[in-house]
Design a protein around this motif. Sequence first.
Motif, PDB file in Angstrom:
ATOM      1  N   ILE A 146       0.815  -1.197   0.172  1.00 45.61           N
ATOM      2  CA  ILE A 146       0.022  -0.151  -0.023  1.00 45.61           C
ATOM      3  C   ILE A 146       0.981   1.294  -0.042  1.00 45.61           C
ATOM      4  O   ILE A 146       1.861   1.225   0.724  1.00 45.61           O
ATOM      5  CB  ILE A 146      -0.739   0.061   1.216  1.00 45.61           C
ATOM      6  N   GLY A 147       0.550   2.231  -0.965  1.00 49.76           N
ATOM      7  CA  GLY A 147       1.167   3.475  -1.078  1.00 49.76           C
ATOM      8  C   GLY A 147       2.547   3.346  -1.959  1.00 49.76           C
ATOM      9  O   GLY A 147       3.099   4.455  -2.211  1.00 49.76           O
ATOM     10  N   LYS A 148       2.826   2.074  -2.569  1.00 51.66           N
ATOM     11  CA  LYS A 148       3.668   1.843  -3.619  1.00 51.66           C
ATOM     12  C   LYS A 148       3.370   2.001  -5.023  1.00 51.66           C
ATOM     13  O   LYS A 148       2.024   1.604  -5.224  1.00 51.66           O
ATOM     14  CB  LYS A 148       4.659   0.567  -3.182  1.00 51.66           C
ATOM     15  N   TYR A 149       4.077   2.355  -5.797  1.00 54.57           N
ATOM     16  CA  TYR A 149       3.852   2.277  -7.181  1.00 54.57           C
ATOM     17  C   TYR A 149       3.184   0.743  -7.697  1.00 54.57           C
ATOM     18  O   TYR A 149       4.409   0.006  -7.268  1.00 54.57           O
ATOM     19  CB  TYR A 149       4.659   2.969  -8.077  1.00 54.57           C
ATOM     20  N   LYS A 150       2.226   0.616  -8.102  1.00 55.81           N
ATOM     21  CA  LYS A 150       1.812  -0.758  -8.827  1.00 55.81           C
ATOM     22  C   LYS A 150       3.011  -1.305  -9.493  1.00 55.81           C
ATOM     23  O   LYS A 150       3.294  -2.599  -9.331  1.00 55.81           O
ATOM     24  CB  LYS A 150       0.452  -0.850  -9.397  1.00 55.81           C
ATOM     25  N   VAL A 151       3.489  -0.849 -10.236  1.00 56.51           N
ATOM     26  CA  VAL A 151       4.483  -1.439 -11.335  1.00 56.51           C
ATOM     27  C   VAL A 151       5.746  -1.857 -10.441  1.00 56.51           C
ATOM     28  O   VAL A 151       6.319  -2.970 -10.769  1.00 56.51           O
ATOM     29  CB  VAL A 151       4.908  -0.373 -12.281  1.00 56.51           C
ATOM     30  N   ASP A 152       6.274  -1.049  -9.474  1.00 54.09           N
ATOM     31  CA  ASP A 152       7.352  -1.490  -8.585  1.00 54.09           C
ATOM     32  C   ASP A 152       7.144  -2.594  -7.869  1.00 54.09           C
ATOM     33  O   ASP A 152       7.709  -3.688  -7.538  1.00 54.09           O
ATOM     34  CB  ASP A 152       7.685  -0.179  -7.616  1.00 54.09           C
ATOM     35  N   ALA A 153       5.801  -2.648  -7.149  1.00 57.12           N
ATOM     36  CA  ALA A 153       5.505  -3.962  -6.363  1.00 57.12           C
ATOM     37  C   ALA A 153       5.258  -5.102  -7.005  1.00 57.12           C
ATOM     38  O   ALA A 153       5.654  -6.122  -6.630  1.00 57.12           O
ATOM     39  CB  ALA A 153       4.256  -3.399  -5.480  1.00 57.12           C
ATOM     40  N   LEU A 154       4.605  -4.872  -8.234  1.00 62.76           N
ATOM     41  CA  LEU A 154       4.474  -6.122  -9.144  1.00 62.76           C
ATOM     42  C   LEU A 154       5.879  -6.462  -9.784  1.00 62.76           C
ATOM     43  O   LEU A 154       5.630  -7.887  -9.752  1.00 62.76           O
ATOM     44  CB  LEU A 154       3.462  -5.657 -10.173  1.00 62.76           C
ATOM     45  N   GLN A 155       6.527  -5.764  -9.951  1.00 63.07           N
ATOM     46  CA  GLN A 155       7.880  -6.262 -10.574  1.00 63.07           C
ATOM     47  C   GLN A 155       8.525  -6.893  -9.517  1.00 63.07           C
ATOM     48  O   GLN A 155       9.240  -7.807  -9.855  1.00 63.07           O
ATOM     49  CB  GLN A 155       8.794  -5.145 -11.265  1.00 63.07           C
ATOM     50  N   ASN A 156       8.691  -6.453  -8.247  1.00 64.84           N
ATOM     51  CA  ASN A 156       9.357  -7.153  -7.183  1.00 64.84           C
ATOM     52  C   ASN A 156       8.725  -8.518  -7.087  1.00 64.84           C
ATOM     53  O   ASN A 156       9.627  -9.579  -6.769  1.00 64.84           O
ATOM     54  CB  ASN A 156       9.170  -6.142  -6.075  1.00 64.84           C
ATOM     55  N   ARG A 157       7.365  -8.602  -7.133  1.00 65.20           N
ATOM     56  CA  ARG A 157       6.775  -9.773  -6.713  1.00 65.20           C
ATOM     57  C   ARG A 157       7.286 -10.689  -8.045  1.00 65.20           C
ATOM     58  O   ARG A 157       7.558 -12.003  -7.580  1.00 65.20           O
ATOM     59  CB  ARG A 157       5.150  -9.906  -6.833  1.00 65.20           C
ATOM     60  N   LEU A 158       6.875 -10.354  -9.253  1.00 66.90           N
ATOM     61  CA  LEU A 158       7.500 -11.333 -10.405  1.00 66.90           C
ATOM     62  C   LEU A 158       8.992 -11.755 -10.466  1.00 66.90           C
ATOM     63  O   LEU A 158       9.116 -12.980 -10.582  1.00 66.90           O
ATOM     64  CB  LEU A 158       7.125 -10.588 -11.834  1.00 66.90           C
ATOM     65  N   LEU A 159       9.716 -10.855 -10.054  1.00 70.15           N
ATOM     66  CA  LEU A 159      11.053 -11.189  -9.944  1.00 70.15           C
ATOM     67  C   LEU A 159      11.553 -12.166  -8.745  1.00 70.15           C
ATOM     68  O   LEU A 159      12.495 -13.024  -8.748  1.00 70.15           O
ATOM     69  CB  LEU A 159      12.093  -9.998  -9.818  1.00 70.15           C
ATOM     70  N   GLN A 160      10.633 -12.232  -7.775  1.00 69.92           N
ATOM     71  CA  GLN A 160      10.756 -13.039  -6.912  1.00 69.92           C
ATOM     72  C   GLN A 160      10.326 -14.579  -7.094  1.00 69.92           C
ATOM     73  O   GLN A 160      11.076 -15.678  -6.755  1.00 69.92           O
ATOM     74  CB  GLN A 160       9.825 -12.728  -5.326  1.00 69.92           C
ATOM     75  N   ILE A 161       9.435 -14.459  -8.157  1.00 68.14           N
ATOM     76  CA  ILE A 161       8.968 -16.041  -8.642  1.00 68.14           C
ATOM     77  C   ILE A 161       9.962 -16.389  -9.611  1.00 68.14           C
ATOM     78  O   ILE A 161      10.450 -17.604  -9.617  1.00 68.14           O
ATOM     79  CB  ILE A 161       7.611 -15.607  -9.294  1.00 68.14           C
TER      80      ILE A 161
END
Length: 246
Positions: A68-83
Motif C-alpha cells: 500500500i502506497g507503493k507504485y503498482k509497477v514497482d510492487a508487481l515487478q518485485n513480486r514477479l522477480l521473486q518468482i
Amino acid sequence: MYRRNYLYITSEQQEKIKNYRIIIGGCGLGSVIAECALRLGFEDLCIIDGDKVELSNLNRQNYTRDDIGKYKVDALQNRLLQINPNAKITTIGEYLTPENIDKHLNRRYDLAINTIDFTSHIPFLFDKICVSRNIPVLHPLNLGWGASVIIIDRDSKQLSTLHHEYEGFELHMAQHILLELKKTEMFPTYLSDIIGDYSRINGPGVSPPQLAIGSWLVASICTTLMYNLCVNVRVKTFPEIYFKSI
C-alpha cells in the motif's frame, strides 16, 4: 522451473512463449494476469501504470498490505522477480496519455493486454495504436463470479463499435457479453441481475463491482489465449467472446 508443464507444453513451445513479448497496460487486473502468465513461462513482460496500491485493491488485485502506497509497477515487478529472477520485467511508472502513449508502444510487442480504466479515451487509443502495428489486444473483464475476455485485432470489429464514449464503457461491454451468452447454453443467471443493478447506479466515479474469483478466472483465460496466439492456435475475435464461470 517449468518441468511440471510437461505433456501440456513442449520444450519448443516453452522456449517460444519465453521470448513472446507482451505489454500490459494497467496493473490492476493486469497484476493477476502477469503472474499467471509468468508462472506458465512468459518471461518478457512490460507493465505500464502510474497508479499506487490502495487498500481497496486488495480484494482482487495481486498486492499485499505491505504494498500500500507503493507504485503498482514497482510492487508487481518485485513480486514477479521473486518468482523468476531471470525474467525480463520492464516497468513504466506513468499513466498513458495522448502525449506519451505512442512513445511507450514503440517497442515491438507480440501481444497487448488492455486493462486500462475507462476514465478517458486512452483505452481506445491503446487499441488503435496496437492494431495499426498488427499487435492483437486482449480486453479482460472481471464479472465477479465469472470472467470474460475479448480479442481485438486488425481483422476484428473494434470495441468503439459498442459505444464511442468512455464513460460507463464497462457496462456496455458487460451488456454485449450478456447478449452473446444468451445465444449459448452457458448463460449465468446471476449476471443479468448484477448488470441490471449496476446500470441503475452507474455514473461518474462509480466503479464496477469485482471479485477475486473474476480476477483469477480472467488470468487463466488470458494466459490460455496468450499461449494459443503464441503457438498459432485459432482464437475467436470480437464480437465473439470468451467467458468462464462455475
